[in-house]
Design a protein around this motif. Structure first.
Motif, mmCIF file in Angstrom:
data_model
loop_
_atom_site.group_PDB
_atom_site.id
_atom_site.type_symbol
_atom_site.label_atom_id
_atom_site.label_comp_id
_atom_site.label_asym_id
_atom_site.label_seq_id
_atom_site.Cartn_x
_atom_site.Cartn_y
_atom_site.Cartn_z
ATOM 1 N N CYS A 160 0.831 -1.209 0.000
ATOM 2 C CA CYS A 160 0.000 0.000 0.000
ATOM 3 C C CYS A 160 0.859 1.251 0.000
ATOM 4 O O CYS A 160 0.598 2.203 -0.744
ATOM 5 C CB CYS A 160 -0.925 -0.003 1.212
ATOM 6 N N VAL A 161 1.891 1.271 0.826
ATOM 7 C CA VAL A 161 2.774 2.441 0.897
ATOM 8 C C VAL A 161 3.446 2.690 -0.444
ATOM 9 O O VAL A 161 3.505 3.828 -0.934
ATOM 10 C CB VAL A 161 3.833 2.256 2.004
ATOM 11 N N GLN A 162 3.951 1.630 -1.064
ATOM 12 C CA GLN A 162 4.652 1.802 -2.340
ATOM 13 C C GLN A 162 3.717 2.260 -3.445
ATOM 14 O O GLN A 162 4.113 3.045 -4.314
ATOM 15 C CB GLN A 162 5.340 0.489 -2.717
ATOM 16 N N ALA A 190 0.729 12.138 3.375
ATOM 17 C CA ALA A 190 1.146 11.713 4.708
ATOM 18 C C ALA A 190 0.420 10.460 5.160
ATOM 19 O O ALA A 190 -0.608 10.076 4.607
ATOM 20 C CB ALA A 190 0.894 12.841 5.713
ATOM 21 N N LEU A 191 1.006 9.842 6.175
ATOM 22 C CA LEU A 191 0.404 8.689 6.844
ATOM 23 C C LEU A 191 0.167 9.091 8.295
ATOM 24 O O LEU A 191 1.045 9.668 8.940
ATOM 25 C CB LEU A 191 1.329 7.483 6.755
ATOM 26 N N TYR A 192 -1.022 8.803 8.803
ATOM 27 C CA TYR A 192 -1.360 9.116 10.190
ATOM 28 C C TYR A 192 -1.449 7.826 10.992
ATOM 29 O O TYR A 192 -2.230 6.934 10.651
ATOM 30 C CB TYR A 192 -2.684 9.871 10.270
ATOM 31 N N ILE A 230 9.031 8.073 5.195
ATOM 32 C CA ILE A 230 8.913 6.620 5.289
ATOM 33 C C ILE A 230 9.876 5.984 4.290
ATOM 34 O O ILE A 230 9.969 6.442 3.144
ATOM 35 C CB ILE A 230 7.472 6.171 4.993
ATOM 36 N N PRO A 231 10.625 4.968 4.694
ATOM 37 C CA PRO A 231 11.588 4.338 3.770
ATOM 38 C C PRO A 231 10.931 3.876 2.481
ATOM 39 O O PRO A 231 9.713 3.669 2.412
ATOM 40 C CB PRO A 231 12.127 3.159 4.581
ATOM 41 N N ALA A 232 11.757 3.688 1.448
ATOM 42 C CA ALA A 232 11.239 3.344 0.122
ATOM 43 C C ALA A 232 11.294 1.844 -0.173
ATOM 44 O O ALA A 232 10.451 1.322 -0.896
ATOM 45 C CB ALA A 232 12.012 4.105 -0.956
ATOM 46 N N GLU A 233 12.281 1.144 0.370
ATOM 47 C CA GLU A 233 12.471 -0.269 0.044
ATOM 48 C C GLU A 233 11.722 -1.178 1.021
ATOM 49 O O GLU A 233 11.484 -0.809 2.180
ATOM 50 C CB GLU A 233 13.957 -0.615 0.050
ATOM 51 N N LYS A 234 11.356 -2.359 0.546
ATOM 52 C CA LYS A 234 10.542 -3.277 1.336
ATOM 53 C C LYS A 234 11.144 -3.634 2.697
ATOM 54 O O LYS A 234 10.452 -3.544 3.721
ATOM 55 C CB LYS A 234 10.269 -4.555 0.531
ATOM 56 N N SER A 247 10.904 -2.915 8.670
ATOM 57 C CA SER A 247 11.521 -2.548 9.951
ATOM 58 C C SER A 247 10.875 -1.300 10.534
ATOM 59 O O SER A 247 10.660 -1.211 11.751
ATOM 60 C CB SER A 247 13.023 -2.313 9.758
ATOM 61 N N TRP A 248 10.532 -0.353 9.673
ATOM 62 C CA TRP A 248 9.904 0.897 10.132
ATOM 63 C C TRP A 248 8.559 0.621 10.787
ATOM 64 O O TRP A 248 8.252 1.156 11.856
ATOM 65 C CB TRP A 248 9.726 1.837 8.933
#
Length: 249
Positions: free
Chosen positions: A79-81, A90-92, A131-135, A140-141
């Motif tokens: 979903c993030v990607q 943004a993500l809440y 937010i990091p880009a890679e899976k 980990s995030w």
């Protein structure tokens, strides 16, 4: 739920991956404002799901959590990607705390009026760019976010509030108890009325038949947005073809 845009997953990633991709791409290209609500745990918290989460933690070499379930990261990462490809800024992260009565699973809570007297909501905003880009990094995030959530809830159930709460702000008490009996009467009166109309009214029976056929067709073809997109694609192809013909002429 169909008309509300709910995502119905099969819990099989082989089929859910493309399904999620289609849904998110539709909303990220939509002109109307939209929000995507995700529960990474994938289910409610109870004794059974807690035991399942503990087994998952033991299998993956993670520490057990007491106040939340371990998130399943595959769907969240996807979903993030996909959301990055749109205009979602943004993500809440939302954490709910219940200092008195905890919510339970079951319709009996509605009948008995067993509702939380207070609900405290902790909200933290994360820019999509943070937010990091890679899976692996997103995985980990999210897990670190859940460990923070665990600590936050542990402190909440000791103190009865989140540390960031401003006690000077107004408190809105629940009015569920005041409306329990009227809601019960209205709901059940509506059910009895529907059953009565089904028995005596051909119009009602025809309407219910039509509604069920319509929902079956929508479930077969996809959600409302899927059908809408198919018509948009047809219109786009028609416009392209018309333009090509005009250019050729």
């Amino acid at each position: 739920m169909q008309f509300g845009g709910f995502y119905f997953l099969s819990r099989k990633w082989a089929s859910d991956e493309q399904y999620l991709t289609d849904k998110i791409r539709y909303f990220t290209t939509a002109t109307e404002p939209h929000k995507l609500l995700i529960f990474p745990e994938g289910t409610d918290y109870d004794t059974k799901t807690k035991a399942r989460s503990d087994r998952y933690a033991d299998k993956e070499g993670l520490r057990r959590l007491e106040y939340v379930l371990h998130p399943r990261t595959t769907g969240f990462i996807h979903c993030v990607q996909e959301l990055r490809k749109g205009t979602v800024p943004a993500l809440y992260d939302m954490t709910l705390g219940y200092p008195k009565t905890l919510p339970h699973r079951g319709e009996m809570d509605i009948l008995t009026g067993t509702f939380p007297e207070e609900i405290h909501v902790h909200i933290k905003r994360y820019n999509m760019s943070d937010i990091p880009a890679e899976k692996p990094e997103i995985d980990s995030w999210l897990r670190e976010l859940w460990y923070d959530k665990e600590k936050r809830l542990e402190n909440f159930y000791k103190e009865g509030k989140f540390p960031e709460e401003d006690e000077t702000k107004p408190y809105f008490p629940s009015s569920a108890d005041s409306f329990r009996i009227p809601i019960f009467l209205i709901w059940n009166s509506g059910l009895f009325l529907i059953f009565y109309l089904v028995l005596v009214s051909p119009v009602t029976r025809s309407y219910l038949l039509f509604s069920n056929v319509l929902l079956f067709v929508l479930s077969t073809l996809g959600h409302i947005e899927d059908i809408d997109r198919k018509f948009e694609n047809i219109d786009t192809q028609t416009e392209t073809q018309t333009t090509s013909e005009s250019t050729t002429s």
